[in-house]
Enzyme design. Structure first.
Site, PDB file in Angstrom:
ATOM      1  N   LYS A   1       8.921   2.582   3.506  1.00 10.64           N
ATOM      2  CA  LYS A   1       9.810   1.809   2.494  1.00 10.64           C
ATOM      3  C   LYS A   1      11.347   1.835   2.892  1.00 10.64           C
ATOM      4  O   LYS A   1      12.002   1.008   2.570  1.00 10.64           O
ATOM      5  CB  LYS A   1       9.620   2.150   1.168  1.00 10.64           C
ATOM      6  CG  LYS A   1       8.104   1.666   0.659  1.00 10.64           C
ATOM      7  CD  LYS A   1       7.718   0.465   0.683  1.00 10.64           C
ATOM      8  CE  LYS A   1       6.678  -0.304   0.131  1.00 10.64           C
ATOM      9  NZ  LYS A   1       6.294  -1.681   0.332  1.00 10.64           N
TER      10      LYS A   1
ATOM     11  N   TYR B   1       4.621   7.011   2.978  1.00 14.04           N
ATOM     12  CA  TYR B   1       5.249   5.615   2.202  1.00 14.04           C
ATOM     13  C   TYR B   1       6.690   5.515   2.194  1.00 14.04           C
ATOM     14  O   TYR B   1       7.181   4.483   2.169  1.00 14.04           O
ATOM     15  CB  TYR B   1       4.245   5.635   0.807  1.00 14.04           C
ATOM     16  CG  TYR B   1       4.602   4.683  -0.160  1.00 14.04           C
ATOM     17  CD1 TYR B   1       3.848   3.333  -0.145  1.00 14.04           C
ATOM     18  CD2 TYR B   1       5.467   4.746  -1.164  1.00 14.04           C
ATOM     19  CE1 TYR B   1       4.295   2.497  -0.883  1.00 14.04           C
ATOM     20  CE2 TYR B   1       5.717   3.626  -2.024  1.00 14.04           C
ATOM     21  CZ  TYR B   1       5.029   2.591  -1.954  1.00 14.04           C
ATOM     22  OH  TYR B   1       5.258   1.407  -2.952  1.00 14.04           O
TER      23      TYR B   1
ATOM     24  N   SER C   1      10.302   0.156  -2.016  1.00 14.11           N
ATOM     25  CA  SER C   1      10.187   0.945  -3.290  1.00 14.11           C
ATOM     26  C   SER C   1      11.056   1.747  -3.378  1.00 14.11           C
ATOM     27  O   SER C   1      11.874   2.340  -2.504  1.00 14.11           O
ATOM     28  CB  SER C   1       8.710   1.535  -2.863  1.00 14.11           C
ATOM     29  OG  SER C   1       8.349   2.597  -4.034  1.00 14.11           O
TER      30      SER C   1
HETATM   31  N1  LIG Z   1       3.737  -1.756  -8.615  1.00 15.02           N
HETATM   32  C1  LIG Z   1       4.880  -1.124  -8.602  1.00 15.02           C
HETATM   33  O1  LIG Z   1       5.331  -0.760  -9.620  1.00 15.02           O
HETATM   34  C2  LIG Z   1       5.443  -0.890  -7.285  1.00 15.02           C
HETATM   35  C3  LIG Z   1       6.474  -0.047  -7.031  1.00 15.02           C
HETATM   36  C4  LIG Z   1       7.243   0.266  -5.957  1.00 15.02           C
HETATM   37  C5  LIG Z   1       6.872  -0.737  -4.742  1.00 15.02           C
HETATM   38  N2  LIG Z   1       5.689  -1.511  -4.963  1.00 15.02           N
HETATM   39  C6  LIG Z   1       5.597  -2.361  -3.817  1.00 15.02           C
HETATM   40  O2  LIG Z   1       5.143  -3.651  -4.231  1.00 15.02           O
HETATM   41  C7  LIG Z   1       4.186  -4.413  -3.300  1.00 15.02           C
HETATM   42  C8  LIG Z   1       2.959  -4.524  -4.170  1.00 15.02           C
HETATM   43  O3  LIG Z   1       2.313  -3.524  -4.879  1.00 15.02           O
HETATM   44  P1  LIG Z   1       1.158  -3.627  -5.739  1.00 15.02           P
HETATM   45  O4  LIG Z   1       1.280  -2.745  -6.567  1.00 15.02           O
HETATM   46  O5  LIG Z   1       1.037  -5.259  -6.164  1.00 15.02           O
HETATM   47  O6  LIG Z   1      -0.113  -3.492  -4.859  1.00 15.02           O
HETATM   48  P2  LIG Z   1      -1.771  -3.816  -4.863  1.00 15.02           P
HETATM   49  O7  LIG Z   1      -2.309  -2.791  -3.909  1.00 15.02           O
HETATM   50  O8  LIG Z   1      -2.065  -4.275  -6.178  1.00 15.02           O
HETATM   51  O9  LIG Z   1      -1.841  -4.981  -4.063  1.00 15.02           O
HETATM   52  C9  LIG Z   1      -1.418  -5.022  -2.365  1.00 15.02           C
HETATM   53  C10 LIG Z   1      -2.102  -6.034  -1.790  1.00 15.02           C
HETATM   54  O10 LIG Z   1      -1.846  -5.940  -0.331  1.00 15.02           O
HETATM   55  C11 LIG Z   1      -3.247  -6.291   0.235  1.00 15.02           C
HETATM   56  N3  LIG Z   1      -3.131  -5.532   1.671  1.00 15.02           N
HETATM   57  C12 LIG Z   1      -2.728  -4.413   1.812  1.00 15.02           C
HETATM   58  N4  LIG Z   1      -2.898  -3.983   3.099  1.00 15.02           N
HETATM   59  C13 LIG Z   1      -2.887  -5.097   3.731  1.00 15.02           C
HETATM   60  C14 LIG Z   1      -3.058  -5.819   5.071  1.00 15.02           C
HETATM   61  N5  LIG Z   1      -2.888  -4.779   6.156  1.00 15.02           N
HETATM   62  N6  LIG Z   1      -3.065  -7.082   5.488  1.00 15.02           N
HETATM   63  C15 LIG Z   1      -3.373  -7.890   4.291  1.00 15.02           C
HETATM   64  N7  LIG Z   1      -3.376  -7.612   3.022  1.00 15.02           N
HETATM   65  C16 LIG Z   1      -3.102  -6.321   2.814  1.00 15.02           C
HETATM   66  C17 LIG Z   1      -4.037  -5.636  -0.582  1.00 15.02           C
HETATM   67  O11 LIG Z   1      -5.479  -6.098  -0.232  1.00 15.02           O
HETATM   68  C18 LIG Z   1      -3.794  -5.914  -2.029  1.00 15.02           C
HETATM   69  O12 LIG Z   1      -4.309  -7.301  -2.676  1.00 15.02           O
HETATM   70  C19 LIG Z   1       3.913  -3.206  -2.127  1.00 15.02           C
HETATM   71  O13 LIG Z   1       4.696  -3.236  -1.329  1.00 15.02           O
HETATM   72  C20 LIG Z   1       4.307  -1.872  -2.868  1.00 15.02           C
HETATM   73  O14 LIG Z   1       4.763  -0.695  -2.118  1.00 15.02           O
HETATM   74  C21 LIG Z   1       5.277  -1.606  -6.201  1.00 15.02           C
END
Ligand SMILES: NC(=O)c1ccc[n+]([C@@H]2O[C@H](COP(=O)([O-])OP(=O)(O)OC[C@H]3O[C@@H](n4cnc5c(N)ncnc54)[C@H](O)[C@@H]3O)[C@@H](O)[C@H]2O)c1
Length: 313
Positions: free
Chosen positions: A176, A172, A159
């Site tokens: 990351k 967090y 991230s």
């Molecule tokens: N959405 C963004 O703009 C954004 C920005 C920066 C980083 N990220 C990164 O992208 C990735 C996905 O983010 P997102 O926004 O889709 O999140 P989200 O919360 O929509 O999805 C994350 C998924 O991970 C699963 N999960 C969490 N912990 C778990 C575990 N211990 N075992 C198994 N499954 C587990 C959850 O059930 C969920 O379905 C993450 O690594 C997040 O940090 C997202």
């Protein structure tokens, strides 16, 4: 986005996508599957904070995908569970070629109000989890490369918060940022096997984007704009890194925001001074900060302020 590459170039490949049943992970799962890969959807169905697991979330995605999919619903941030997920890929799909470490949770709080249990949970899921998966997967990726199977691919979803920092995200951002160190070392350790390992900082509309509490006007604009960006663009970059065309790309830090793809710098010295062997170190450093380092110091802008421009979609 018009996608011209619907060839099944990942036919015969097997992938694990952690957190693969929602948001960015779901888009990645779908794209890899569409390109011919078999996918273990490793998602425990937890809340954003990592609570209330629900196996039905991944089971539903797996059922929708059909034959080349399997749900793995245990908490992946555990050494035995990570081994079991890798075994599932191998027994069900005959091998493992692609690992996407995407699962993550959020438990924010200012450092001066922080709760150690929240730090532990976030580091365990967001940093130890990817380590456990890679510790379980890499011996197989190595053996398969020796046996002549096309070399593997590892993608760690990091991230921009880990690169810039953001208010209240000590755990967090630390996890990351740690993932970048893990990415570099795994890229080095696996280079001889031809296995690549890269990190992607994504920007996309997911349930997490919806919960952003803007700390200022620039962050509010970031949120409004981020909500327009489908996670499919992240999936396109992941799929590219899994393709034969990306065989030589490893140890890199990329970003993707709609159709924009960023190659990030990685911290390297940008200026230097030498402290005197004799005399005043304080005077010497003061001079260096005033003269050599001035204008090159990194400001305290958060990632949300820096990336608040209109997305290209
Ligand atoms: N959405 C963004 O703009 C954004 C920005 C920066 C980083 N990220 C990164 O992208 C990735 C996905 O983010 P997102 O926004 O889709 O999140 P989200 O919360 O929509 O999805 C994350 C998924 O991970 C699963 N999960 C969490 N912990 C778990 C575990 N211990 N075992 C198994 N499954 C587990 C959850 O059930 C969920 O379905 C993450 O690594 C997040 O940090 C997202």
């Amino acid at each position: 986005m018009a996608n011209n590459n619907n060839e099944k170039i990942l036919d015969g490949r097997a992938a694990i996508v952690t957190g693969g049943a929602r948001g960015i992970g779901l888009a990645v799962t779908r794209r890899l599957h569409e390109m011919g890969a078999a996918v273990v959807v490793a998602d425990s169905g937890v809340s954003i904070a990592g609570e209330n697991p629900d196996a039905a979330v991944a089971e539903k995605v797996s059922a929708e995908l059909g034959a080349r999919a399997a749900a793995f619903t245990d908490d992946i941030a555990d050494a035995a569970a990570a081994r079991a997920a890798v075994e599932l890929a191998i027994t069900k799909f005959g091998g493992l070629d692609i690992v996407v470490n995407n699962a993550a949770i959020l438990r924010d709080g200012f450092i001066f109000k922080s709760v150690p249990a929240n730090w532990d949970a976030v580091i365990r899921t967001n940093l130890s989890g990817p380590f456990y998966v890679l510790a379980a997967a890499t011996p197989h990726l190595r053996e398969q490369a020796k046996a002549g199977r096309a070399s593997g691919r590892i993608i760690n979803i990091t991230s921009s918060a880990g690169l810039y920092g953001n208010f209240g995200q000590s755990a967090y951002a630390s996890a990351k940022a740690g993932l970048l160190g893990l990415t570099r070392v795994v890229a080095m350790d696996m280079a001889r096997s031809g296995v690549t390992c890269n990190a992607i900082a994504p920007f996309a509309a997911t349930r997490v984007t919806e919960t952003i509490q803007p700390a200022n006007e620039a962050q509010a604009r970031y949120k409004e704009r981020a909500l327009k960006i489908a996670p499919t663009f992240v999936a396109e970059l992941v799929a590219y890194l899994c393709s034969p065309a990306a065989q030589r790309i490893s140890g890199q830090l990329l970003g993707v925001r709609g159709r924009e793809v960023f190659l990030f710098s990685q911290p390297r010295p940008i200026e230097k001074t030498v402290m005197p062997a004799e005399g005043s170190v304080e005077a010497s450093l003061t001079q260096a900060f005033k003269e050599r380092f001035a204008g090159k110091l990194i400001d305290l802008a958060t990632d949300l302020e820096v990336f608040n421009t209109e997305p290209v979609i």
